[in-house]
Design an enzyme around this catalytic site. Structure first.
Site, PDB file in Angstrom:
ATOM      1  N   SER A 107       0.816  -1.210   0.000  1.00  0.00           N
ATOM      2  CA  SER A 107       0.000   0.000   0.000  1.00  0.00           C
ATOM      3  C   SER A 107       0.855   1.267   0.000  1.00  0.00           C
ATOM      4  CB  SER A 107      -0.954  -0.034   1.199  1.00  0.00           C
ATOM      5  OG  SER A 107      -1.864   1.023   1.170  1.00  0.00           O
ATOM      6  N   ASP A 250      -6.097   2.509  -3.206  1.00  0.00           N
ATOM      7  CA  ASP A 250      -7.330   2.414  -2.411  1.00  0.00           C
ATOM      8  C   ASP A 250      -7.501   3.623  -1.496  1.00  0.00           C
ATOM      9  OD1 ASP A 250      -5.426   1.896  -0.470  1.00  0.00           O
ATOM     10  OD2 ASP A 250      -6.326   0.012   0.225  1.00  0.00           O
TER      11      ASP A 250
END
Length: 450
Positions: A107, A250
């Site tokens: 991430s 995201d």
């Protein structure tokens, strides 16, 4: 739930070369996951198949190959999507009716780290009991099915195109983005070849930055964690908006034409306000312990139920599912719109904000004008080893005094860091001076004395 040895709240993550982020462990994880997933698969639906996606880290190739080998040895077919956002894997898992999806990404972390997380067939996290079964199987000896039962692997050549169309489908057919000048920053991450196309194909003039990954520059000085580059580019290009994603796309931050940055709380409000303006239904909204108190108060004014979950998009999603609510998110920019996707998605969240802007014919600052964000003051203090801070009489008394002084004009949050021996003391108030005074009172407590 039993104590986890490998899985954290967001899969398995660590530094490349650590005991869990290396080719040997990935091989064993793939084999263990394959064995467990095969047990949960209905043979009438054909061979069990998983999809593997990754971000742009150099280590992704190594981990992808090891996972593929382990899954194949367990008799699981593998579809390789290449570099795609985390929410794209969730989408592909559902769309292709697969038994699971696997994402190789850390991430927002630097390139030295990587991680592995799983999606279930419904595009959400694996059930806890399935993760526990995989954990139990990881340390067992490696095996291999017979040659005739080995899993096969192939690449999905159109994975990016499929996901681009899915994202575009969340934007109303009767609208377009013509006239918008938008800077898109993909953090040199998984959306580098996807995000610019989404907004361009909807009619916007797009300027792309953070879209030149080299395996090592993911999240480096760009993206949602470092919006300074986006702000400068928006102002330099005289653009209308800037959109920043993180390494696996995201997480979302946005910038308006004046260079003002909008965090997750403000963007979530823009989405909710846009739905309400069109007569849409908003049954409730989930935030976290860190969601600004101004957001909570605004929801109350609108008569919309609001609930705080623990920090982490996993916990936000769990609370949303329990309540049957469609909207939730974190201040950091993880925003979930369950009427369009089963997980947090930076591109889809940006499109929902843009939908509100186009329909209202208002700017972003005007759209969130009614949301009064409360000034926030937070200080980290050392947490003595073994201290049960929740029961510390001095801290409890100080908290009570601050809360009485604030009344309904603010709130107090005290929580331990999950990564270091520190206590986070935070006060939000209508006025900055009240927040500062409240924090000073909390900091004055001597935690070494009960």
């Amino acid at each position: 739930m039993s104590q986890r040895k490998y899985f954290g709240t967001d899969g398995i993550r660590g530094e490349v070369g650590s005991p869990t982020i290396n080719p040997e462990f990935a091989l064993r994880l793939g084999y263990a996951a394959g064995q467990v997933l095969a047990q949960h698969h209905n043979p009438a639906r054909g061979r069990p198949t998983v999809v593997i996606g990754k971000d742009t880290r150099i280590s992704g190739y190594m981990l992808e190959s090891a996972l593929e080998a382990g899954l194949s040895a367990a008799g699981i077919d593998v579809l390789l999507a290449g570099p795609v956002p985390t929410p794209a894997v969730a989408y592909l898992t559902r769309a292709l009716r697969l038994v699971a999806g696997i994402v190789i990404s850390a991430s927002h972390n630097p390139h030295q780290d990587n991680g592995i997380k799983f999606f279930s067939a419904d595009g959400m996290k694996l059930p806890d009991e399935v993760e526990e079964q995989i954990e139990a199987a990881i340390d067992r000896p490696l095996g291999c099915v017979g040659s005739g039962d080995l899993g096969r692997a192939r690449r999905i050549e159109d994975a990016a195109g499929r996901y681009i169309e899915f994202c575009k489908s969340s934007f109303p057919n009767e609208l377009d983005l013509s006239g918008f000048r938008i800077v898109v920053d993909a953090a040199h991450g998984a959306a580098y070849h996807i995000a610019p196309h989404v907004f361009r194909e909807l009619g916007a003039e797009v300027f792309a930055i953070g879209c030149q990954p080299d395996g090592f520059n993911i999240n480096e000085g760009v993206g949602a964690l470092h919006p300074e580059a986006l702000i400068e580019e928006v102002k330099g290009r005289k653009a209308d908006l800037g959109i920043a994603l993180d390494g696996d796309a995201d997480r979302l931050q946005m910038v308006d034409g004046a260079g003002r940055l909008y965090n997750g709380d403000e963007l979530l409000y823009a989405i909710v306000a846009g739905r309400l303006a069109q007569g849409g239904r908003v049954d409730g909204v989930v935030g976290t312990l860190m969601t600004n108190f101004g957001f909570e108060r605004k929801m109350a004014e609108l008569g919309i139920p609001f609930e705080r979950a623990k920090v982490g998009d996993r916990y936000v999603l769990e609370a949303m599912l329990q309540r049957g609510w469609k909207f939730g998110g974190e201040s950091s920019g993880h925003l979930i719109c369950l009427d369009y996707h089963s997980t947090g998605d930076g591109i889809i969240a940006a499109l929902q904000v843009l939908t509100a802007l186009v329909r209202s014919e208002r700017g972003l600052s005007d759209l969130v004008r009614d949301l009064k964000m409360f000034p926030q003051k937070m200080i980290n203090v050392p947490l003595p080893a073994g201290l049960q801070w929740q029961d510390h009489s001095g801290l409890l008394a100080a908290r009570t005094r601050v809360e009485e002084q604030l009344g309904d004009r603010g709130r107090v949050l005290i929580r331990a860091s999950g990564t270091e021996p520190k206590l986070r003391l935070m006060v939000e108030a209508e006025e900055a001076v009240l927040a500062e005074e409240g924090v000073r009172e909390l900091v004055a407590v001597d935690l070494t004395k009960q």
